[in-house]
Scaffold this motif. Structure first.
Motif, PDB file in Angstrom:
ATOM      1  N   ASP A  56       0.833  -1.205   0.000  1.00 50.72           N
ATOM      2  CA  ASP A  56       0.000   0.000   0.000  1.00 50.72           C
ATOM      3  C   ASP A  56       0.871   1.260   0.000  1.00 50.72           C
ATOM      4  O   ASP A  56       0.602   2.237   0.701  1.00 50.72           O
ATOM      5  N   GLY A  57       1.964   1.214  -0.772  1.00 53.10           N
ATOM      6  CA  GLY A  57       2.862   2.349  -0.903  1.00 53.10           C
ATOM      7  C   GLY A  57       3.904   2.482   0.190  1.00 53.10           C
ATOM      8  O   GLY A  57       4.796   3.324   0.098  1.00 53.10           O
ATOM      9  N   LYS A  58       3.843   1.647   1.220  1.00 55.09           N
ATOM     10  CA  LYS A  58       4.791   1.712   2.335  1.00 55.09           C
ATOM     11  C   LYS A  58       5.944   0.738   2.068  1.00 55.09           C
ATOM     12  O   LYS A  58       5.714  -0.428   1.749  1.00 55.09           O
ATOM     13  N   PRO A  59       7.210   1.180   2.220  1.00 55.40           N
ATOM     14  CA  PRO A  59       8.341   0.288   1.956  1.00 55.40           C
ATOM     15  C   PRO A  59       8.449  -0.844   2.978  1.00 55.40           C
ATOM     16  O   PRO A  59       8.229  -0.648   4.167  1.00 55.40           O
ATOM     17  N   VAL A  70       8.261 -14.376  -3.372  1.00 55.51           N
ATOM     18  CA  VAL A  70       7.346 -13.679  -2.476  1.00 55.51           C
ATOM     19  C   VAL A  70       5.917 -13.921  -2.955  1.00 55.51           C
ATOM     20  O   VAL A  70       5.616 -13.750  -4.132  1.00 55.51           O
ATOM     21  N   ASP A  71       5.060 -14.328  -2.045  1.00 55.85           N
ATOM     22  CA  ASP A  71       3.628 -14.388  -2.304  1.00 55.85           C
ATOM     23  C   ASP A  71       3.108 -12.998  -1.951  1.00 55.85           C
ATOM     24  O   ASP A  71       2.984 -12.654  -0.771  1.00 55.85           O
ATOM     25  N   MET A  72       2.860 -12.177  -2.967  1.00 57.71           N
ATOM     26  CA  MET A  72       2.504 -10.773  -2.739  1.00 57.71           C
ATOM     27  C   MET A  72       1.221 -10.613  -1.928  1.00 57.71           C
ATOM     28  O   MET A  72       1.121  -9.713  -1.098  1.00 57.71           O
ATOM     29  N   LYS A  73       0.268 -11.494  -2.146  1.00 57.66           N
ATOM     30  CA  LYS A  73      -0.974 -11.419  -1.356  1.00 57.66           C
ATOM     31  C   LYS A  73      -0.683 -11.706   0.115  1.00 57.66           C
ATOM     32  O   LYS A  73      -1.199 -11.032   1.004  1.00 57.66           O
ATOM     33  N   ALA A  74       0.139 -12.710   0.363  1.00 63.27           N
ATOM     34  CA  ALA A  74       0.489 -13.050   1.748  1.00 63.27           C
ATOM     35  C   ALA A  74       1.292 -11.925   2.392  1.00 63.27           C
ATOM     36  O   ALA A  74       1.066 -11.590   3.560  1.00 63.27           O
ATOM     37  N   ALA A  76       1.194  -8.704   1.680  1.00 65.94           N
ATOM     38  CA  ALA A  76       0.260  -7.612   1.971  1.00 65.94           C
ATOM     39  C   ALA A  76      -0.566  -7.928   3.215  1.00 65.94           C
ATOM     40  O   ALA A  76      -0.720  -7.081   4.107  1.00 65.94           O
ATOM     41  N   ALA A  77      -1.063  -9.157   3.305  1.00 69.51           N
ATOM     42  CA  ALA A  77      -1.898  -9.547   4.458  1.00 69.51           C
ATOM     43  C   ALA A  77      -1.105  -9.493   5.758  1.00 69.51           C
ATOM     44  O   ALA A  77      -1.600  -8.982   6.771  1.00 69.51           O
ATOM     45  N   VAL A  78       0.126  -9.984   5.748  1.00 69.48           N
ATOM     46  CA  VAL A  78       0.967  -9.977   6.949  1.00 69.48           C
ATOM     47  C   VAL A  78       1.215  -8.542   7.424  1.00 69.48           C
ATOM     48  O   VAL A  78       1.292  -8.274   8.620  1.00 69.48           O
ATOM     49  N   CYS A  79       1.311  -7.623   6.459  1.00 67.05           N
ATOM     50  CA  CYS A  79       1.575  -6.215   6.789  1.00 67.05           C
ATOM     51  C   CYS A  79       0.296  -5.421   7.039  1.00 67.05           C
ATOM     52  O   CYS A  79       0.367  -4.214   7.269  1.00 67.05           O
ATOM     53  N   GLY A  80      -0.848  -6.095   6.970  1.00 63.32           N
ATOM     54  CA  GLY A  80      -2.117  -5.408   7.193  1.00 63.32           C
ATOM     55  C   GLY A  80      -2.534  -4.522   6.027  1.00 63.32           C
ATOM     56  O   GLY A  80      -3.304  -3.584   6.201  1.00 63.32           O
ATOM     57  N   GLY A  81      -2.028  -4.839   4.844  1.00 67.30           N
ATOM     58  CA  GLY A  81      -2.340  -4.038   3.667  1.00 67.30           C
ATOM     59  C   GLY A  81      -3.207  -4.785   2.681  1.00 67.30           C
ATOM     60  O   GLY A  81      -3.563  -5.943   2.881  1.00 67.30           O
ATOM     61  N   LYS A  82      -3.515  -4.090   1.584  1.00 68.89           N
ATOM     62  CA  LYS A  82      -4.376  -4.667   0.555  1.00 68.89           C
ATOM     63  C   LYS A  82      -3.584  -5.197  -0.637  1.00 68.89           C
ATOM     64  O   LYS A  82      -3.968  -6.184  -1.245  1.00 68.89           O
ATOM     65  N   SER A  83      -2.481  -4.515  -0.980  1.00 66.57           N
ATOM     66  CA  SER A  83      -1.717  -4.956  -2.144  1.00 66.57           C
ATOM     67  C   SER A  83      -0.225  -4.723  -1.929  1.00 66.57           C
ATOM     68  O   SER A  83       0.178  -3.828  -1.186  1.00 66.57           O
ATOM     69  N   ALA A  84       0.558  -5.556  -2.580  1.00 67.98           N
ATOM     70  CA  ALA A  84       2.018  -5.460  -2.492  1.00 67.98           C
ATOM     71  C   ALA A  84       2.595  -5.553  -3.894  1.00 67.98           C
ATOM     72  O   ALA A  84       2.027  -6.202  -4.772  1.00 67.98           O
ATOM     73  N   ARG A  85       3.747  -4.889  -4.067  1.00 62.48           N
ATOM     74  CA  ARG A  85       4.458  -4.965  -5.345  1.00 62.48           C
ATOM     75  C   ARG A  85       5.933  -4.755  -5.059  1.00 62.48           C
ATOM     76  O   ARG A  85       6.316  -4.187  -4.030  1.00 62.48           O
ATOM     77  N   MET A  86       6.757  -5.215  -5.982  1.00 69.62           N
ATOM     78  CA  MET A  86       8.196  -5.030  -5.846  1.00 69.62           C
ATOM     79  C   MET A  86       8.533  -3.553  -6.042  1.00 69.62           C
ATOM     80  O   MET A  86       7.919  -2.874  -6.847  1.00 69.62           O
ATOM     81  N   MET A  87       9.516  -3.096  -5.297  1.00 68.98           N
ATOM     82  CA  MET A  87      10.001  -1.729  -5.430  1.00 68.98           C
ATOM     83  C   MET A  87      10.887  -1.666  -6.675  1.00 68.98           C
ATOM     84  O   MET A  87      11.602  -2.623  -6.987  1.00 68.98           O
ATOM     85  N   LYS A  88      10.858  -0.545  -7.366  1.00 70.14           N
ATOM     86  CA  LYS A  88      11.729  -0.374  -8.530  1.00 70.14           C
ATOM     87  C   LYS A  88      13.176  -0.378  -8.050  1.00 70.14           C
ATOM     88  O   LYS A  88      13.495   0.179  -6.995  1.00 70.14           O
ATOM     89  N   PRO A  89      14.076  -1.014  -8.833  1.00 67.76           N
ATOM     90  CA  PRO A  89      15.472  -1.130  -8.409  1.00 67.76           C
ATOM     91  C   PRO A  89      16.140   0.195  -8.057  1.00 67.76           C
ATOM     92  O   PRO A  89      16.857   0.282  -7.061  1.00 67.76           O
ATOM     93  N   ASP A  90      15.925   1.243  -8.842  1.00 66.87           N
ATOM     94  CA  ASP A  90      16.578   2.524  -8.544  1.00 66.87           C
ATOM     95  C   ASP A  90      16.060   3.125  -7.242  1.00 66.87           C
ATOM     96  O   ASP A  90      16.820   3.743  -6.485  1.00 66.87           O
ATOM     97  N   VAL A  91      14.791   2.931  -6.948  1.00 65.40           N
ATOM     98  CA  VAL A  91      14.221   3.410  -5.686  1.00 65.40           C
ATOM     99  C   VAL A  91      14.803   2.612  -4.514  1.00 65.40           C
ATOM    100  O   VAL A  91      15.176   3.176  -3.489  1.00 65.40           O
ATOM    101  N   ALA A  92      14.921   1.293  -4.698  1.00 67.01           N
ATOM    102  CA  ALA A  92      15.504   0.428  -3.652  1.00 67.01           C
ATOM    103  C   ALA A  92      16.951   0.832  -3.365  1.00 67.01           C
ATOM    104  O   ALA A  92      17.360   0.886  -2.207  1.00 67.01           O
ATOM    105  N   GLU A  93      17.702   1.145  -4.408  1.00 70.02           N
ATOM    106  CA  GLU A  93      19.092   1.542  -4.202  1.00 70.02           C
ATOM    107  C   GLU A  93      19.198   2.869  -3.452  1.00 70.02           C
ATOM    108  O   GLU A  93      20.015   3.012  -2.543  1.00 70.02           O
TER     109      GLU A  93
END
Length: 157
Positions: A56-59, A70-74, A76-93
């Motif tokens: 949900d936009g939180k790193p 990574v099971d993205m649904k799992a 998100a659920a563990v973090c109390g969110g609705k959706s999860a996605r991988m961070m872009k590599p340049d943002v992660a760096e």
């Protein structure tokens, strides 16, 4: 042996026991964790990769076996969110201060919520990136959670 990295400094300051293992990093390799496991002659389920994601936009820093996904649904659920996605590599760096292929869960520029895959408990020690390509830290899973003040959860498949 390698000089200290922000990751090793965190562990040293906390008084946490660890070992360092260097290996020949292949910049052309597709799956860094699997490459590391093969180079060090360790089973892939003991070499944990560090993936930066957003729930949900939180790193989020997800630490899981190199042979798992990574099971993205799992996640998100563990973090109390609705959706999860991988961070872009340049943002992660920029966020971590590390280069992709050398991102450690420890000593990141901006410490974010971290989760360690609960399958880590099957091992006395696991390997995590040491803060540069070709460097791994060997430590107990409980010591990693203590150093990161993180929880363990099931979010890999």
């Amino acid at each position: 042996m390698a000089r200290g990295t922000p990751a090793t400094l965190v562990l040293s300051k906390a008084g946490i026991a660890f070992e360092l293992v260097e290996y020949d990093y292949d910049p052309g390799g597709e799956r860094v964790g699997l490459q590391a496991a093969e180079a060090m002659q360790v089973t892939p389920d003991r070499v944990f990769k560090t993936l930066m994601a957003e729930v949900d936009g939180k790193p989020i820093c997800a630490i899981l076996p190199s042979d798992a996904e990574v099971d993205m649904k799992a996640l998100a659920a563990v973090c109390g969110g609705k959706s999860a996605r991988m961070m872009k590599p340049d943002v992660a760096e920029r966020m971590t201060g590390y280069k992709v292929g050398g991102i450690s869960p420890l000593g990141q520029r901006k410490q974010v919520t971290a989760l360690l895959e609960q399958s880590s408990q099957a091992h006395a020690t696991i390997y995590v990136n040491g803060g540069r390509r070709g460097l791994q830290i060997v430590l107990a899973p409980d010591d990693l959670t203590r150093a990161l003040s993180c929880d363990m959860a099931k979010f890999a498949r």
